[in-house]
Design a protein around this motif. Structure first.
Motif, mmCIF file in Angstrom:
data_model
loop_
_atom_site.group_PDB
_atom_site.id
_atom_site.type_symbol
_atom_site.label_atom_id
_atom_site.label_comp_id
_atom_site.label_asym_id
_atom_site.label_seq_id
_atom_site.Cartn_x
_atom_site.Cartn_y
_atom_site.Cartn_z
ATOM 1 N N VAL A 53 0.858 -1.182 0.000
ATOM 2 C CA VAL A 53 0.000 0.000 0.000
ATOM 3 C C VAL A 53 0.899 1.239 0.000
ATOM 4 O O VAL A 53 1.753 1.395 0.881
ATOM 5 C CB VAL A 53 -0.933 -0.005 1.226
ATOM 6 N N GLY A 54 0.728 2.114 -0.983
ATOM 7 C CA GLY A 54 1.602 3.269 -1.146
ATOM 8 C C GLY A 54 1.536 4.274 -0.012
ATOM 9 O O GLY A 54 2.496 4.986 0.248
ATOM 10 N N SER A 55 0.419 4.339 0.692
ATOM 11 C CA SER A 55 0.279 5.302 1.786
ATOM 12 C C SER A 55 0.671 4.718 3.140
ATOM 13 O O SER A 55 0.660 5.417 4.151
ATOM 14 C CB SER A 55 -1.170 5.798 1.849
ATOM 15 N N TRP A 56 1.046 3.445 3.173
ATOM 16 C CA TRP A 56 1.408 2.780 4.409
ATOM 17 C C TRP A 56 2.753 3.323 4.899
ATOM 18 O O TRP A 56 3.755 3.312 4.175
ATOM 19 C CB TRP A 56 1.469 1.280 4.167
ATOM 20 N N ASN A 57 2.803 3.802 6.127
ATOM 21 C CA ASN A 57 4.011 4.428 6.667
ATOM 22 C C ASN A 57 5.216 3.492 6.650
ATOM 23 O O ASN A 57 6.334 3.919 6.370
ATOM 24 C CB ASN A 57 3.770 4.959 8.087
ATOM 25 N N TRP A 58 5.023 2.215 6.975
ATOM 26 C CA TRP A 58 6.141 1.274 6.978
ATOM 27 C C TRP A 58 6.748 1.169 5.583
ATOM 28 O O TRP A 58 7.977 1.195 5.420
ATOM 29 C CB TRP A 58 5.682 -0.108 7.460
ATOM 30 N N ALA A 59 5.901 1.085 4.560
ATOM 31 C CA ALA A 59 6.393 0.956 3.188
ATOM 32 C C ALA A 59 7.135 2.219 2.755
ATOM 33 O O ALA A 59 8.196 2.148 2.125
ATOM 34 C CB ALA A 59 5.235 0.666 2.236
ATOM 35 N N LYS A 60 6.613 3.395 3.113
ATOM 36 C CA LYS A 60 7.285 4.647 2.763
ATOM 37 C C LYS A 60 8.637 4.751 3.464
ATOM 38 O O LYS A 60 9.617 5.209 2.875
ATOM 39 C CB LYS A 60 6.395 5.843 3.121
ATOM 40 N N LYS A 61 8.704 4.291 4.707
ATOM 41 C CA LYS A 61 9.957 4.324 5.459
ATOM 42 C C LYS A 61 11.001 3.398 4.822
ATOM 43 O O LYS A 61 12.167 3.770 4.675
ATOM 44 C CB LYS A 61 9.699 3.912 6.910
ATOM 45 N N VAL A 62 10.574 2.203 4.427
ATOM 46 C CA VAL A 62 11.497 1.257 3.790
ATOM 47 C C VAL A 62 12.004 1.830 2.467
ATOM 48 O O VAL A 62 13.192 1.720 2.145
ATOM 49 C CB VAL A 62 10.817 -0.121 3.577
ATOM 50 N N LEU A 63 11.119 2.462 1.697
ATOM 51 C CA LEU A 63 11.531 3.071 0.427
ATOM 52 C C LEU A 63 12.585 4.157 0.677
ATOM 53 O O LEU A 63 13.618 4.193 0.007
ATOM 54 C CB LEU A 63 10.324 3.658 -0.307
ATOM 55 N N THR A 64 12.347 5.003 1.664
ATOM 56 C CA THR A 64 13.298 6.068 1.994
ATOM 57 C C THR A 64 14.638 5.494 2.442
ATOM 58 O O THR A 64 15.700 5.927 1.982
ATOM 59 C CB THR A 64 12.721 6.979 3.100
ATOM 60 N N GLU A 65 14.606 4.500 3.323
ATOM 61 C CA GLU A 65 15.848 3.866 3.797
ATOM 62 C C GLU A 65 16.597 3.202 2.648
ATOM 63 O O GLU A 65 17.827 3.263 2.575
ATOM 64 C CB GLU A 65 15.537 2.837 4.875
ATOM 65 N N PHE A 66 15.849 2.558 1.752
ATOM 66 C CA PHE A 66 16.477 1.874 0.620
ATOM 67 C C PHE A 66 17.155 2.895 -0.298
ATOM 68 O O PHE A 66 18.292 2.691 -0.734
ATOM 69 C CB PHE A 66 15.447 1.063 -0.161
ATOM 70 N N GLU A 67 16.461 3.992 -0.579
ATOM 71 C CA GLU A 67 17.042 5.022 -1.443
ATOM 72 C C GLU A 67 18.283 5.635 -0.805
ATOM 73 O O GLU A 67 19.275 5.902 -1.496
ATOM 74 C CB GLU A 67 16.003 6.100 -1.752
ATOM 75 N N LYS A 68 18.272 5.837 0.507
ATOM 76 C CA LYS A 68 19.455 6.363 1.200
ATOM 77 C C LYS A 68 20.617 5.380 1.134
ATOM 78 O O LYS A 68 21.769 5.773 1.026
ATOM 79 C CB LYS A 68 19.130 6.683 2.654
ATOM 80 N N SER A 69 20.300 4.078 1.190
ATOM 81 C CA SER A 69 21.363 3.073 1.139
ATOM 82 C C SER A 69 22.005 3.010 -0.245
ATOM 83 O O SER A 69 23.127 2.540 -0.387
ATOM 84 C CB SER A 69 20.835 1.698 1.542
ATOM 85 N N LEU A 70 21.299 3.490 -1.259
ATOM 86 C CA LEU A 70 21.829 3.472 -2.624
ATOM 87 C C LEU A 70 22.652 4.707 -2.962
ATOM 88 O O LEU A 70 23.336 4.723 -3.977
ATOM 89 C CB LEU A 70 20.681 3.366 -3.640
ATOM 90 N N ASP A 71 22.573 5.746 -2.132
ATOM 91 C CA ASP A 71 23.307 6.981 -2.418
ATOM 92 C C ASP A 71 24.789 6.687 -2.645
ATOM 93 O O ASP A 71 25.456 6.098 -1.808
ATOM 94 C CB ASP A 71 23.156 7.991 -1.278
#
Length: 107
Positions: free
Chosen positions: A75-93
Motif C-alpha cells: 500500500v503506497g500510503s502505508w508508513n512502513w512501506a514509505k519508510k522502507v523506500l526512503t531507507e532503501f534510497e538512502k542506502s543506494l546513495d
C-alpha cells in the motif's frame, strides 16, 4: 497469383504489427503498476529492490522485489512501506547496490 501473394504478405505484416503493439517493453506503465496491494512487512534482509509505482497507475503502491525475485506490491500510503523506500534510497546513495541491512539474506 501475385495478388494472392501480396494479400498474404499484407496480412502477415498486419498480424506482426498487431502482436508487437500488444506487448509493452520493460519500464512500461503496466509493468510498474499493481492491481493488488498488501500490508506485508518484508524483512529488510530479503529486500533486493524497492520502487514507487508509476504516477499514472490507478493504485499508488510501493513495489518490493525480494532476493528470490518475487515482487510484492505494498500500500503506497502505508508508513512502513514509505519508510522502507526512503531507507532503501538512502542506502543506494553513491553506490550501485543496496547496503546493509538490505539484500543480506539468501533466497
Amino acid at each position: 497469383m501475385k495478388t494472392l501473394l501480396t494479400f498474404a504478405l499484407l496480412a502477415l505484416i498486419g498480424l506482426l504489427h498487431l502482436n508487437s503493439a500488444a506487448n509493452q517493453g520493460p519500464g512500461s506503465i503496466n509493468e510498474s503498476c499493481c492491481s493488488n496491494v498488501t500490508r506485508l512487512a518484508v524483512p529488510k534482509g530479503r529486500i533486493q529492490n524497492v520502487v514507487r509505482s508509476h504516477s499514472k497507475c490507478p493504485v499508488p503502491s510501493i513495489i518490493v522485489t525480494t532476493v528470490c525475485k518475487k515482487q510484492i506490491c505494498l500500500v503506497g500510503s502505508w508508513n512502513w512501506a514509505k519508510k522502507v523506500l526512503t531507507e532503501f534510497e538512502k542506502s543506494l546513495d553513491n553506490k550501485k547496490s543496496p547496503s546493509a541491512p538490505f539484500n543480506t539474506l539468501p533466497c
